[in-house]
Design a protein around this motif. Structure first.
Motif, PDB file in Angstrom:
ATOM      1  N   TRP A 106     -13.920 -21.066  11.710  1.00 18.42           N
ATOM      2  CA  TRP A 106     -13.959 -19.807  10.970  1.00 18.42           C
ATOM      3  C   TRP A 106     -13.192 -19.959   9.651  1.00 18.42           C
ATOM      4  N   THR A 107     -13.621 -19.218   8.655  1.00 17.09           N
ATOM      5  CA  THR A 107     -12.882 -19.094   7.406  1.00 17.09           C
ATOM      6  C   THR A 107     -12.363 -17.660   7.311  1.00 17.09           C
ATOM      7  N   ILE A 108     -11.050 -17.533   7.172  1.00 17.29           N
ATOM      8  CA  ILE A 108     -10.423 -16.208   7.123  1.00 17.29           C
ATOM      9  C   ILE A 108      -9.983 -15.929   5.689  1.00 17.29           C
ATOM     10  N   HIS A 109     -10.531 -14.865   5.111  1.00 16.38           N
ATOM     11  CA  HIS A 109     -10.224 -14.501   3.726  1.00 16.38           C
ATOM     12  C   HIS A 109      -9.357 -13.247   3.695  1.00 16.38           C
ATOM     13  N   GLY A 110      -8.151 -13.359   3.201  1.00 17.26           N
ATOM     14  CA  GLY A 110      -7.380 -12.163   2.887  1.00 17.26           C
ATOM     15  C   GLY A 110      -7.794 -11.696   1.499  1.00 17.26           C
ATOM     16  N   LEU A 111      -8.154 -10.429   1.378  1.00 19.19           N
ATOM     17  CA  LEU A 111      -8.660  -9.948   0.088  1.00 19.19           C
ATOM     18  C   LEU A 111      -7.852  -8.755  -0.413  1.00 19.19           C
TER      19      LEU A 111
END
Length: 346
Positions: free
Chosen positions: A269-274
């Motif tokens: 998985w790729t986890i993006h904090g935005l």
């Protein structure tokens, strides 16, 4: 000029008085141009975002010195220009966002920070666009790189950023699954062409989505758009494909979820904090390109902005109550002048 001022931290839903956290000031000085390329805008409408609610409560990730005028995205008309302004003229319809100060009749910003509102777009729609649609566009297009045929799961889909996300998902050609609560919100989402809507008041996210995926012969969710957090995030992770993208947008539930690193590793998985607002400092060109594309989509009818409620500045506590109580389907706006004449035609 008239402005909404936060003089102390507290609940902005309490009726406005001299003792409330927010008060309406009618004696705020009209801001002067501060550079040769600055522009003063007479604000017509400004959007309420959940972040504004948290700022006044003192629970936002950024803290501001008191007193301050809240508000970020806005639309209006150019009122005055510096002697080196080349991009705009007095009377132009514009929109943009600032870190603070849009809950006021006038504001000043540089010409490079403004965007011309295209013909065919009314000012309420333009004022509701930057933060909600900007967040969703940068997240889905720039970060997750959503592509045609992928499965997008949007939590909190009836809110401002949620409605933006489902529409952007459809423009990108994705298969969009929306999660909301209540029949009215479900019908609103269906009217946008969402492929499947989960009504939390009637059942489980996992069961409903799995049944839809089975019927459509799909393996799982490729992109999770999450402005909610809490238990709903934990359940939604069980639906994610190998190689999925998780967009961490916010925590409207009040609970910050735990995303197990070991599972993220195994499933790639790729986890993006935005945090969309920080792009103005670190990647301003991304925001500029994003908002230009969104305004183009709005003018062409590829996206629409649902304005749920419009209030005057003196009714700001009611506007915040609508957000707090989750009565909103779309955006809540504050309009200046006669807000009936500014009301969105969409």
């Amino acid at each position: 000029m008239e402005a909404l001022v936060c003089r102390k931290l507290g609940d902005p839903t309490i009726p406005i008085s001299q003792n409330s956290a927010i008060t309406v000031s009618t004696v705020q000085p009209i801001p002067e141009l501060n550079s040769p390329t600055s522009i003063r805008v007479r604000v017509k409408s400004t959007s309420l975002n959940y972040a504004n609610y948290l700022q006044i409560l003192g629970k936002y990730q950024e803290k501001f010195a008191l007193p301050f005028i809240p508000g970020s995205d806005f639309s209006g008309v150019v009122d005055s220009v510096g002697n080196e302004v080349t991009k705009f003229k007095i009377g132009d319809r514009v929109c943009s966002f600032i870190s603070l100060g849009s809950f006021a009749q006038f504001l000043v910003c540089d010409q490079n920070d403004l965007f011309l509102v295209p013909d065919g777009c009314d000012l309420v729609s333009a004022g509701a666009l930057p933060v909600a649609f900007g967040t969703s566009h940068v997240g889905l297009v720039h970060r997750a790189q959503l592509s045609p045929g992928q499965v997008l799961l949007v939590l909190g889909a009836a809110g401002g950023v949620g409605l933006a996300a489902v529409q952007i998902g459809k423009v990108c050609g994705a298969i969009v699954i929306a999660v909301a609560r209540g029949a009215e919100k479900v019908e609103s989402l269906k009217s946008l062409g969402v492929d499947h809507v989960v009504d939390l008041s009637n059942g489980s996210v996992i069961e409903s989505v799995k049944e839809f995926l089975k019927v459509r012969k799909l393996k799982g969710v490729d992109v999770l758009y999450d402005p909610v957090g809490g238990k709903l995030t934990k359940e939604s992770m069980k639906l994610l494909n190998w190689g999925a993208h998780i967009l961490v947008i916010g925590f409207a539930s009040g609970e910050v979820p735990v995303i197990p690193a070991n599972i993220a590793l195994v499933k790639n998985w790729t986890i993006h904090g935005l945090y969309w607002g920080s792009y103005k400092m670190h990647r301003p060109h991304v925001l500029e390109e994003s908002l230009k594309e969104l305004l183009s989509w709005l003018a062409r009818g590829l996206i629409s902005i649902k304005v749920s409620h419009i209030y005057s500045l003196s009714e700001a506590n009611l506007a915040f109550s609508a957000i707090k109580d989750r009565k909103v389907i779309g955006k809540v706006m504050i309009a200046f002048d006669d807000h009936k004449t500014v009301k969105s035609k969409l």
